[in-house]
Scaffold this active site. Structure first.
Site, mmCIF file in Angstrom:
data_model
loop_
_atom_site.group_PDB
_atom_site.id
_atom_site.type_symbol
_atom_site.label_atom_id
_atom_site.label_comp_id
_atom_site.label_asym_id
_atom_site.label_seq_id
_atom_site.Cartn_x
_atom_site.Cartn_y
_atom_site.Cartn_z
ATOM 1 C CD1 TRP A 8 -28.610 -2.313 -15.547
ATOM 2 C CD2 TRP A 8 -27.520 -2.640 -13.633
ATOM 3 N NE1 TRP A 8 -27.403 -1.660 -15.631
ATOM 4 C CE2 TRP A 8 -26.714 -1.835 -14.480
ATOM 5 C CE3 TRP A 8 -27.024 -2.975 -12.373
ATOM 6 C CZ2 TRP A 8 -25.452 -1.363 -14.095
ATOM 7 C CZ3 TRP A 8 -25.765 -2.502 -11.989
ATOM 8 C CH2 TRP A 8 -24.999 -1.714 -12.847
ATOM 9 C CG ASP A 24 -33.428 -0.543 -11.711
ATOM 10 O OD1 ASP A 24 -33.336 0.695 -11.818
ATOM 11 O OD2 ASP A 24 -32.436 -1.310 -11.725
ATOM 12 C CE LYS A 57 -26.701 4.289 -15.075
ATOM 13 N NZ LYS A 57 -27.136 3.109 -14.373
HETATM 14 C C1 LIG Z 1 -26.871 2.013 -13.563
HETATM 15 C C2 LIG Z 1 -27.977 1.128 -13.201
HETATM 16 C C3 LIG Z 1 -28.038 0.488 -11.954
HETATM 17 C C4 LIG Z 1 -26.932 0.590 -10.925
HETATM 18 O O1 LIG Z 1 -26.939 1.832 -10.336
HETATM 19 P P1 LIG Z 1 -25.923 2.197 -9.149
HETATM 20 O O2 LIG Z 1 -26.431 3.535 -8.756
HETATM 21 O O3 LIG Z 1 -24.565 2.211 -9.737
HETATM 22 O O4 LIG Z 1 -26.083 1.188 -8.083
HETATM 23 C C5 LIG Z 1 -29.129 -0.288 -11.672
HETATM 24 N N1 LIG Z 1 -30.129 -0.440 -12.558
HETATM 25 C C6 LIG Z 1 -30.103 0.150 -13.762
HETATM 26 C C7 LIG Z 1 -31.246 -0.055 -14.711
HETATM 27 C C8 LIG Z 1 -29.031 0.948 -14.134
HETATM 28 O O5 LIG Z 1 -29.009 1.541 -15.338
#
Ligand SMILES: *Cc1c(COP(=O)(O)O)cnc(C)c1O
Length: 362
Positions: free
Chosen positions: A104, A173, A197
Site C-alpha cells: 500500500w 494510512d 477493515k
Molecule cells: C485495504 C487497504 C487499502 C486499499 O483500500 P481501498 O479502500 O480498497 O482503496 C489501502 N491501504 C491499506 C493499508 C489497506 O489495508
C-alpha cells in the site's frame, strides 16, 4: 458461533461487530419510525443529518480530537487518497517524505509520482520483503508531510511507535488499524482509512484532517478531489455513501458504549494478538513472517513448513468454521486478520485448531 456465522478472519471486507449487524437488521425496514429504510431516506433529511453528525462526534470523542480536526467521509476507497494527498498538499516547490513498508505504501508513492509532485522515499523495508518497520529514519525537516502506512495489511507489520518526524506532520494510512489503539493525535496532520477493515462496510474512506493541512488545499482542483469541499459541506457536497456512514456510526457507538473506548480496545487487541504470537513462538511448525518488534496486532501473517500443508490448513480451518485464513495472493502463506470486531473466542478457537493441526501433521 451464532446461527452458522463463522469466525471471519478475512482481511477486508472484514468481520463487523455482531451487535452492530443485529441493530442494522432490526431497523433496516423502518428506520426510527420514518417508514423508510436508512438506505431510502434523503441525505438532506433530519434522519441522515443525525447519523453523520453522530458518527463525527463519536469519532472525535474516541480519538480525543479538538476543533482543529475535521472528520470527513470520502468515496474512492483509501486508494483515491494516494492521489488526493499530493494534489492537495504539495504546491510547486514543496516536497513530501514517504516511507515504503509494503504494497500500500508502494501504491501511495506511485500515485504521488503520477501526480508529478516532488517527493522522496526516505526509508524502505523492501530489502527483506517488507518484514519489518524501518528505524532511525532521517526525515527532511522541510517536508510538507511524512507519509506512512501504520499497519501493513498484506505483510503483517505495524508501527509500534510512530516516528519522530521533528515536527513534520505525519499523514498515515490507517486503513487496517484505525480505532484499534489510542493515539498521540498531535503528531498527525491527517489520518485516512478505508472503512472495510476496521470500521464498517466498503464504500467510504474516513479522513481526519487538521486545519493547517486543510488550509493548504488549492482552489484549482476539481471539487470532488478537494478536501475543502468535504470540510465545507459536512461531506455532503454530493450524495454521500449513506449506508456505509450509518454503519460507521453504529461501529463508533459500539466502540464507545460496549467496548469502552480505544484504551480498552487496545488491551483486548493486545491480548488477542498475544495469544496467537505466543503460541506460534513455541512451535517450529508455524512461523510468523514479520520481525518480532514489527508484528501487527491486526494481521497475523505466518507460514507452515510447505505450501501443501498451508493449503490443507486453510481448507480444514474453513471446514471448522474459520474462514479467510489465506494470505494475500501476492505473498501466499496464511494470514489471520483479527480486527476489533474479532472476538477473543475466535482467536482461542483458531489457536486450538492450530494445535490440533500440528499434532496431526507436524
Ligand atoms: C485495504 C487497504 C487499502 C486499499 O483500500 P481501498 O479502500 O480498497 O482503496 C489501502 N491501504 C491499506 C493499508 C489497506 O489495508
Amino acid at each position: 458461533m451464532i446461527e452458522n456465522r463463522i469466525f471471519n478472519f478475512n482481511a477486508g471486507p472484514a468481520t463487523l461487530p455482531l451487535p452492530v449487524l443485529e441493530e442494522i437488521q432490526a431497523s433496516f425496514l423502518n428506520y426510527q419510525s420514518s417508514g423508510m429504510s436508512i438506505t431510502e431516506v434523503s441525505h438532506r433529511s433530519p434522519w441522515f443529518d443525525d447519523v453523520i453528525n453522530d458518527a463525527v462526534a463519536r469519532t472525535k470523542r474516541l480519538l480525543g480530537l479538538d476543533d482543529k480536526f475535521h472528520v470527513l467521509f470520502v468515496q474512492g476507497g483509501a486508494s483515491i487518497q494516494f492521489a488526493m494527498i499530493p494534489m492537495n498538499f504539495l504546491a510547486n516547490g514543496d516536497s513530501a517524505d514517504y516511507v515504503n513498508t509494503g504494497t500500500w505504501s508502494t501504491k501511495a508513492i506511485k500515485e504521488a509520482k503520477i501526480i508529478g509532485k516532488s517527493h522522496q522515499m526516505v526509508a524502505s523495508s523492501e530489502d527483506r520483503n517488507f518484514a519489518y518497520i524501518p528505524k532511525n529514519i532521517a526525515f527532511n525537516t522541510d517536508a510538507v508531510y511524512a507519509h506512512i502506512t501504520s499497519n501493513n495489511t498484506i505483510k503483517g507489520t505495524q508501527w509500534a511507535q510512530f516516528p519522530d518526524t521533528k515536527g513534520v506532520p505525519i499523514i498515515s494510512d490507517m486503513s487496517s488499524d484505525i480505532m484499534s489503539r489510542s493515539l498521540d493525535i498531535e503528531k498527525f496532520g491527517m489520518i485516512y482509512a478505508g472503512a472495510q477493515k476496521n470500521i464498517g462496510p466498503a464504500g467510504v474512506c474516513m479522513v481526519i484532517i487538521r486545519d493547517d493541512m486543510l488550509n493548504r488545499c488549492p482552489d484549482n482542483l476539481p471539487s470532488m478531489l478537494n478536501y475543502k469541499t468535504y470540510a465545507d459541506k459536512n461531506s455532503m457536497y454530493n450524495t454521500p455513501p449513506c449506508f456505509s456512514i450509518y454503519c460507521i456510526q453504529l461501529v463508533m457507538k459500539w466502540l464507545e458504549e460496549t467496548v469502552g473506548g480505544l484504551a480498552a480496545m487496545e488491551k483486548i487487541n493486545r491480548e488477542k494478538a498475544g495469544l496467537l504470537y505466543d503460541f506460534m513462538d513455541t512451535t517450529g511448525f508455524y512461523n510468523a513472517t514479520a520481525d518480532k518488534d514489527s508484528r501487527s496486532l491486526m494481521n497475523v501473517t505466518f507460514r507452515l513448513p510447505d505450501e501443501k500443508l498451508e493449503k490443507q490448513f486453510i481448507k480444514k480451518a474453513t471446514d471448522e468454521g474459520m474462514g479467510g485464513l489465506k494470505g494475500h495472493r501476492s505473498v501466499g502463506g496464511c494470514r489471520a486478520s483479527i480486527y476489533n470486531a474479532m472476538p477473543i473466542e475466535g482467536v482461542k478457537a483458531l489457536v486450538d485448531f492450530m494445535k490440533l493441526f500440528e499434532q496431526k501433521n507436524g
